[in-house]
Scaffold this motif. Sequence first.
Motif, mmCIF file in Angstrom:
data_model
loop_
_atom_site.group_PDB
_atom_site.id
_atom_site.type_symbol
_atom_site.label_atom_id
_atom_site.label_comp_id
_atom_site.label_asym_id
_atom_site.label_seq_id
_atom_site.Cartn_x
_atom_site.Cartn_y
_atom_site.Cartn_z
ATOM 1 N N PRO A 111 0.801 -1.235 0.000
ATOM 2 C CA PRO A 111 0.000 0.000 0.000
ATOM 3 C C PRO A 111 0.829 1.279 0.000
ATOM 4 O O PRO A 111 0.434 2.263 -0.626
ATOM 5 C CB PRO A 111 -0.827 -0.121 1.285
ATOM 6 N N ALA A 441 -3.604 -5.972 -2.792
ATOM 7 C CA ALA A 441 -3.430 -5.070 -1.641
ATOM 8 C C ALA A 441 -4.591 -5.192 -0.668
ATOM 9 O O ALA A 441 -4.407 -5.134 0.554
ATOM 10 C CB ALA A 441 -3.290 -3.632 -2.123
ATOM 11 N N ILE A 447 -2.449 -7.097 6.744
ATOM 12 C CA ILE A 447 -3.245 -5.886 6.922
ATOM 13 C C ILE A 447 -4.722 -6.222 7.006
ATOM 14 O O ILE A 447 -5.470 -5.666 7.809
ATOM 15 C CB ILE A 447 -2.984 -4.893 5.761
ATOM 16 N N THR A 490 -4.146 1.818 3.053
ATOM 17 C CA THR A 490 -4.441 0.476 2.573
ATOM 18 C C THR A 490 -5.869 0.295 2.089
ATOM 19 O O THR A 490 -6.280 -0.824 1.824
ATOM 20 C CB THR A 490 -4.154 -0.566 3.672
#
Length: 583
Positions: A111, A441, A447, A490
């Motif tokens: 990101p 991503a 994440i 992100t």
Amino acid sequence: MLRVVVIVSLLLFALTAKKLMTWRNHIHTARSSGFMVRKSPVHLVDVWWIGLYPKLVPWLNYLPSAWTSGWLPLSKIFHLWHVGHEPFEQLGSDNIMLSSPNGNMLWSSDPETIKQIANQAKHFRKPVEYFSFFDTYGPNMQTSLGEDWKAQRKIVAPAIGSHANAAMWQSSLDQAERLTALMTADGPVISRMKDHMSEISLHCIAQCFFNKGLEYETIENFPSRELPEGRFGFVEAMFTTIDKLGIIDSIPQSLRAYIPLKSIKRADKAYHDLHSHMTEMCDEALRKDTTDRKDTNMSIMDTLIASTRPESAERNGKVMDRETLTGNVFFFLLSGHGTAGNTLGFLMFLLAIRQDIQADLHAHLDAELGGKPLKTWSVTGEFMRLYNGYTGAVLKEAMRLYNVVEFIPRRCTVEASVTDLNGNHFIIPRDTLCLLNFTAAFRHPNIWPAGPTANDPATGKYHPMLDFDPSRWDSFVDKITKPSEVGLRTYFPFGLGGRACLGKSLGSIMMVGVLAYMFTHFSIELVPSRAVEEEAMRTGADEKWVKERTREQALRMLLDEVECNLLIELRKELPVRLVPRKV
């Protein structure tokens, strides 16, 4: 004869040697960047690869994985959604430089790297040459660069504001009320929900952006089996043009009329009929401008028409010609309804499968809207509370897992430095094609960790539908963000930088409005296929078995039948039932 063979052989040898020398130079340049480098025999824009890879991949899969694992998963550009973050996990890096004979490509799922590339407009330009299909009806903001792009963005900027937000909110509620009445007029089973969601988005865009009211065409006899003697309706002309855009973009208009294939004739007619519809829209707006000029609370069409006036040269640095006017009308229709329509389609099926999440959505809507007349719902009140609450979480989670844009490309124009989330520094060589992989991503395991039930019991593999969890957004009420310490970096479903989606707020308003109306008044559930019902009758299976088998089929469909055309979309429809709620 022998002489000809020798000459041809020498020429092929010389060309091959030159290509290999060029490839070696690309590899050397790539290794100087600091990124992980893998050799790739193909480049993303190699025409032969784009056309043939669906046929070649089954054969390439027979090769040892050591030969293909470094490049093949990221080279199947229309199937990146299916592999998600997996290729980066297998190679152990979120930034991978693929070096090919025709140039270097940087694939990024990091990101921070993505953000830096998207925000450095001076160092990374949009390769508009890859988006020629947007120029089908003329130049437009999507395919312009530099001062021309700035002038066009400045032209439409007055149309994006509080007045547009209020108009889009009201339009989404009105259109949802209108469409649900039409869909359920002949019974609760809806066989074309995907098309209906694309059409309601087109209606909202046409009404708010272009002051154009449309008739619903997907309710009956859609699409038409035979070419009509007159024009296609606006909706069918638009949908068919998008579906046949590859034909329209690749075969010159002067040749299409002479090719007797039915698909090409249909594409050509849709192209001309949509042009006719858009011409009428522009003509009507130009006539209206001469008698009722509008300079405040302007729609997109109002701003485009204003840009055709001579004084636009001084105000905006550009007077828009008729071809560019039509080109921009097409661009906003295409990009505006495609993203929102596909997202709403996925949402309908996500909620039909995940009844637990639908129940939570009903509870949130009832708490916020229960008993309030529809005409009192406002964009500054109800929309904001819904968007910052569970309804917004449902939308954000759907856009994370089924984001309709797989990746965006940027071309590095000068050597540039970037860092990743871990603080590592890299140099991106000039002329590198950077491919910002949104799909990967948004599924980054560090994440966006997958939930405990994210794997399909039938296959043991990850399934986005089973990872659909709006509650992950609960701790971020009143924020447009995501569950990670790295902040907004992100989550960027509408893009990043100066070329991010101009209508992202309007798109969110439209989708929340449709969700709010539909799920305040209806529940949605899956409908068993005829094959499942026949098997149940033959075996004597109970209702529980029917529901489980229907759910299994829906889960497979929302994985196997997802494809990328221009955007991520479902190839097939999934029948559902709308059941009125007692609120």
